[in-house]
Write an enzyme that holds these catalytic residues in place. Structure first.
Site, PDB file in Angstrom:
ATOM      1  N   ILE A 143       0.612  -1.244   0.012  1.00 10.90           N
ATOM      2  CA  ILE A 143       0.066   0.129   0.011  1.00 10.90           C
ATOM      3  C   ILE A 143       0.835   1.108   0.113  1.00 10.90           C
ATOM      4  CG2 ILE A 143      -1.731   1.112   1.230  1.00 10.90           C
ATOM      5  CD1 ILE A 143      -2.693  -1.279  -0.167  1.00 10.90           C
ATOM      6  N   LYS A 144       0.478   2.224  -0.997  1.00 12.02           N
ATOM      7  CA  LYS A 144       1.601   3.362  -1.081  1.00 12.02           C
ATOM      8  C   LYS A 144       0.881   4.299  -0.230  1.00 12.02           C
ATOM      9  CE  LYS A 144       3.719   4.426  -4.861  1.00 12.02           C
ATOM     10  NZ  LYS A 144       4.092   4.754  -6.496  1.00 12.02           N
ATOM     11  N   VAL A 145       1.671   5.070   0.620  1.00 15.18           N
ATOM     12  CA  VAL A 145       1.276   5.846   1.457  1.00 15.18           C
ATOM     13  C   VAL A 145       2.368   7.223   1.396  1.00 15.18           C
ATOM     14  CG1 VAL A 145       0.953   6.724   3.908  1.00 15.18           C
ATOM     15  CG2 VAL A 145       0.338   4.440   3.152  1.00 15.18           C
TER      16      VAL A 145
END
Length: 327
Positions: free
Chosen positions: A124-126
């Site tokens: 998951i890109k944050v």
């Protein structure tokens, strides 16, 4: 693990053919996406027409998520044998960029996307914002792999490292056994596009600022000695003909690192067999370089702030345009 190359491109027809070929031939062992990539693919490719017809009564964001989830799952399935063999095999999907200042919203969306895709090799890109750091800790503490994106400054990298290591500590204490991993996506070429001309005017060679900044952050990450965390060099495509197409890949090859690049950049890299490692760069040399940059009147903290702001706004604009297209 040594140097790893991931493809910064997701498009449905490509996933069915060339993407799998590149995996089989050992060209890539991972993939990344972002709102701009999905916007370009969905707005221009006919491969999404049939699914969009099925989703015509859904909201624009629901349509986007259904399309993206299917593509990311397809990529994850193709990459799964690499993941099972311990050779990366990750694919990343980014949370809604409008959540960049919302920790709770980021955590909830990250959980939901990870659950909906249903594959273990999804990151998951944050975004590396104040709200994002807290979200990274919580997601990794729950066993979700994280790609921290839009990192420009050493301070962002340090805060990301602290957040990720805290998440790792929480997860490891739970004793599940599965290792959680994170990458720190350090953006590179945007420094040079912004400041090359000014540096040349001051007698400083162009095309080095992004590399030296990224090298310094790589050294920071490696100094922590945490094998579950790696530097990922992003924004490594070349705009125009000022440098060879694969310039930023070759200049940033390093042990225990990842480079994610557009398709054309990777093709240029594969075509030229000169793949000698250029990193790490000695910390003293990096410090001396930035002394010269500061002496030229460039305030790096101002540069970092501008690039982060511009990066966040670019992703928001691309996502908003995509949602408008899907209305």
């Amino acid at each position: 693990m040594g140097f790893s190359l991931w493809l910064d491109f997701i498009e449905r027809d490509h996933l069915k053919g060339d993407f799998r070929r590149m995996i089989e031939e050992g060209v890539i062992n991972g993939a990344t996406s972002n709102p701009a990539i999905f916007a370009a693919s969905i707005e221009t490719s006919p491969a999404y027409t049939a699914q969009l017809d099925e989703l015509k009564n859904h909201s624009a964001k629901a349509k986007y998520e259904a399309l993206a989830i299917r593509d990311i799952r397809t990529a994850a399935e193709a990459l799964k044998p690499l993941y099972d063999a311990g050779r990366d095999g990750y694919v990343s999907i980014e949370v809604d960029p409008f959540l960049c200042d919302d920790t709770e919203g980021t955590v909830e969306e990250g959980r939901r996307l990870h659950r909906a895709i249903g594959m273990p090799n999804v990151m998951i890109k944050v975004p590396a914002t104040e709200a994002g750091y807290a979200a990274m800790t919580r997601l990794m503490g729950e066993g979700i792999d994280v790609n921290a994106t839009l990192i420009f400054s050493p301070m962002q990298a340090l805060k990301t490292l602290d957040a990720m290591q805290e998440g790792l500590k929480i997860w490891r204490a739970a004793g599940d056994g599965k290792e959680v991993r994170g990458v720190l996506s350090v953006f590179v070429s945007r420094f040079d596009r912004l400041l090359d001309k000014k540096l040349e005017e001051k007698g400083i060679a162009p095309g080095r600022l992004g590399i030296m900044n990224a090298a310094g952050i790589y050294n920071l990450v490696e100094s922590r000695g945490e094998k579950a965390l790696r530097t990922l060099f992003a924004s490594t495509g070349v705009k125009g003909d000022a440098y060879p197409a694969d310039y930023y890949i070759k200049e940033l090859m390093a042990p225990h690192s990842v480079n994610t690049a557009p398709l054309a950049t990777i093709e240029a890299f594969v075509a030229d067999p000169d793949h000698r490692p250029r990193l790490p760069i000695d910390g003293e040399a990096i410090a001396h370089y930035f002394d010269r940059v500061e002496a030229a009147g460039i305030v790096m903290n101002d540069v970092y702030d501008k690039l982060l702001h511009d990066g966040l706004e670019a992703f928001k604009e691309a996502f908003a345009a995509l949602l408008a297209h899907l209305e």
